[in-house]
Design a protein around this motif. Structure first.
Motif, PDB file in Angstrom:
ATOM      1  N   GLY A 301      -0.450  10.652   1.361  1.00  0.00           N
ATOM      2  CA  GLY A 301      -1.289  10.134   2.292  1.00  0.00           C
ATOM      3  C   GLY A 301      -2.073   8.801   1.981  1.00  0.00           C
ATOM      4  N   ASN A 302      -3.285   8.503   2.179  1.00  0.00           N
ATOM      5  CA  ASN A 302      -3.896   7.098   1.951  1.00  0.00           C
ATOM      6  C   ASN A 302      -3.637   7.036   0.376  1.00  0.00           C
ATOM      7  N   THR A 303      -3.757   7.984  -0.594  1.00  0.00           N
ATOM      8  CA  THR A 303      -3.824   7.538  -1.688  1.00  0.00           C
ATOM      9  C   THR A 303      -2.358   6.849  -2.307  1.00  0.00           C
ATOM     10  N   ALA A 304      -1.490   7.193  -1.471  1.00  0.00           N
ATOM     11  CA  ALA A 304       0.122   6.569  -1.685  1.00  0.00           C
ATOM     12  C   ALA A 304      -0.135   5.073  -1.348  1.00  0.00           C
ATOM     13  N   GLN A 305      -0.664   4.887  -0.155  1.00  0.00           N
ATOM     14  CA  GLN A 305      -0.867   3.472   0.225  1.00  0.00           C
ATOM     15  C   GLN A 305      -2.047   2.518  -0.888  1.00  0.00           C
ATOM     16  N   TYR A 306      -2.810   3.268  -1.285  1.00  0.00           N
ATOM     17  CA  TYR A 306      -3.831   2.618  -2.254  1.00  0.00           C
ATOM     18  C   TYR A 306      -3.145   2.427  -3.360  1.00  0.00           C
ATOM     19  N   MET A 307      -2.288   3.097  -3.968  1.00  0.00           N
ATOM     20  CA  MET A 307      -1.601   3.085  -5.269  1.00  0.00           C
ATOM     21  C   MET A 307      -0.748   2.074  -5.295  1.00  0.00           C
ATOM     22  N   THR A 308      -0.405   1.128  -3.985  1.00  0.00           N
ATOM     23  CA  THR A 308       0.610   0.161  -4.003  1.00  0.00           C
ATOM     24  C   THR A 308      -0.090  -1.094  -4.418  1.00  0.00           C
TER      25      THR A 308
END
Length: 475
Positions: A301-308
């Motif tokens: 989810g959004n966590t995957a986006q933020y971890m970039t």
């Protein structure tokens, strides 16, 4: 109206009156920095957002909505670079004859407007067509900025300035994840549009607005920038003459389109720089799969986006720090060799380790190494091929175009069939970077052994530096 270049400037007189490091020069440099660097930084952030947001859109819902296969996605990626490669050299030829303050923002306006059209697509084929058009339009931007920066700064100043500009790639990568996570999460379903469609609308509109600011801030060339005084234009011109740098519209401008193209392609330096840049940018294709790698490391989810965000943050710090350092010590090639070596080892750890925390940490180091080596390769090129200006422009565009052509086949290095380890993509990238490390040392040897010669017919005075120790391009 920008003033026309004063063709009656006498190079010998300009150089006789030039005093390196004078208060007037320092004031001029601050004035140039305050206008040029913020403008190109903002433009490159928006450019990279519009180019790289396809990876965020994929994981944000486009893949599921269009039932994308890994092959479909690879086609969407590579078609951008087909247009990009086609347009770069012709665009830089045009740029040497027009005002950058109009030409570059106009390109920006066009690609921003076209980006919004992604919101209205109905299948992946339409997405691919729009990507091709954006690639064709955007092709003139990166080599155009490279030429513009090398038309204002001396060799010993270019690395630090170019690093600030190029750090925008990392900053946009970091902000891209934050923006994607926020927009996709907050606007999903608003107005009947998916969140990933809103991502293209928001970032496209930001680019359109940004081009207006760029139009008022961006300079033209030293000889015809309207917000410089006559004395400042003469000083800006003299600075470049002191470093034997050809200027658009001024001394060392051009021998004509075809002659400049022939000179650029006939120079062995162009081909060695092309090889080096193809190896580093071929490694850079991982940027389109970083969001996917985050999901393979257990984020969703959004966590995957933020971890970039952290990998690009580390890259931005490395780019600026090493860009400044390279100017200070007068060295490009050895730093490139070091960066590519670090990236080689880091990617090797990524493919060998089964600990996701270790893999994530070394991914940060790898991204920093790749992005920094790409930046310094372009600076090294600009410091080496300096005269005439259109040959420099063509060389910069050709190297950039061929380098980005590596993304055409590089996009196929990370198929879904190789997940979760992606051994094929990592192994090929490791080979690219190891070869790049060796290539940078070979390039350094030959550039030092055979210094770039400027015909005496083209430059009237070569011994006028008055004790100014010129920065060596063949560092």
């Amino acid at each position: 109206m920008a003033p026309q270049f004063e063709s009656n400037y006498d190079p010998e007189e300009l150089l006789r009156n030039y005093r390196p490091g004078s208060p007037e020069e320092k004031a001029l440099l601050r004035k140039i920095d305050s206008r040029l660097l913020p403008a190109v930084f903002l433009m490159y952030v928006l450019s990279y957002l519009d180019r790289a947001n396809i990876g965020n859109a994929k994981t944000g819902g486009m893949e599921k909505e269009y039932n994308l296969s890994s092959t479909n996605y690879s086609v969407i990626l590579i078609i951008f670079f087909v247009g990009y490669v086609i347009g770069e050299v012709p665009s830089n030829m045009i740029l040497t004859r027009v005002r950058p303050s109009i030409y570059l923002p106009a390109l920006m306006l066009l690609w921003g407007a076209v980006s919004i059209a992604f919101a209205g697509t109905h299948n992946w084929q339409q997405v691919a067509v729009i990507r091709f058009i954006i690639g064709l339009i955007e092709s003139g931007f990166a080599p155009g900025v490279a030429f513009l920066l090398s038309s204002w700064y001396r060799k010993s100043e270019l690395g630090s300035r170019y690093s600030i500009y190029y750090s925008a790639t990392a900053v946009s990568g970091a902000f891209g994840g934050l923006i994607a996570g926020s927009v996709i999460g907050a606007l999903d379903g608003a107005g009947g549009l998916s969140g990933w469609r809103w991502l293209f609308v928001v970032e496209g509109l930001a680019t359109v607005v940004g081009c207006v600011a760029a139009f008022f801030i961006l300079p033209d060339y030293p000889g015809n920038t309207s917000w410089l005084t006559e004395d400042e234009r003469k000083l800006a011109t003299a600075r470049l003459l002191a470093d034997s740098i050809g200027q658009a519209g001024g001394p060392g401008a051009t021998h004509g389109h075809l002659a400049s193209l022939a000179e650029a392609l006939g120079d062995w330096r162009t081909w060695l720089f092309t090889l080096l840049f193809m190896l580093t940018t071929g490694s850079q294709t991982i940027q389109y799969f970083i969001p996917t790698l985050m999901t393979q490391m257990g984020y969703s989810g959004n966590t995957a986006q933020y971890m970039t965000v952290p990998p690009y943050t580390v890259a931005a710090i490395a780019i600026v720090t090493l860009g400044l350092y390279s100017d200070k010590i007068g060295e490009r090639a050895l730093i490139i060799a070091g960066c590519t070596a670090v990236a080689t080892v880091s990617f090797a750890v990524d493919v060998a380790s089964y600990d996701n925390h270790v893999r994530y940490a070394f991914l940060c180091f790898a991204v920093a190494g790749v992005w920094t080596s790409c930046m310094l390769t372009l600076v090294y090129l600009s410091n080496t091929i300096v005269w005439p200006s259109e040959k420099r422009a063509v060389s910069q565009a050709f190297v950039n175009a061929m380098g980005n052509s590596a993304s055409i086949y590089g996009s196929f290095l990370w198929p879904d069939s190789t997940k979760p380890r992606y051994v094929q993509g990592f192994s090929t990238t490791i080979a690219f970077l190891a070869t790049a490390s060796v290539t940078s040392l070979v390039l350094r040897y030959f550039v030092n052994k055979y210094p770039y010669a400027i015909p005496e017919a083209d430059i009237a005075v070569q011994e006028v530096k008055k004790g100014d120790k010129a920065f060596m391009a063949a560092s």
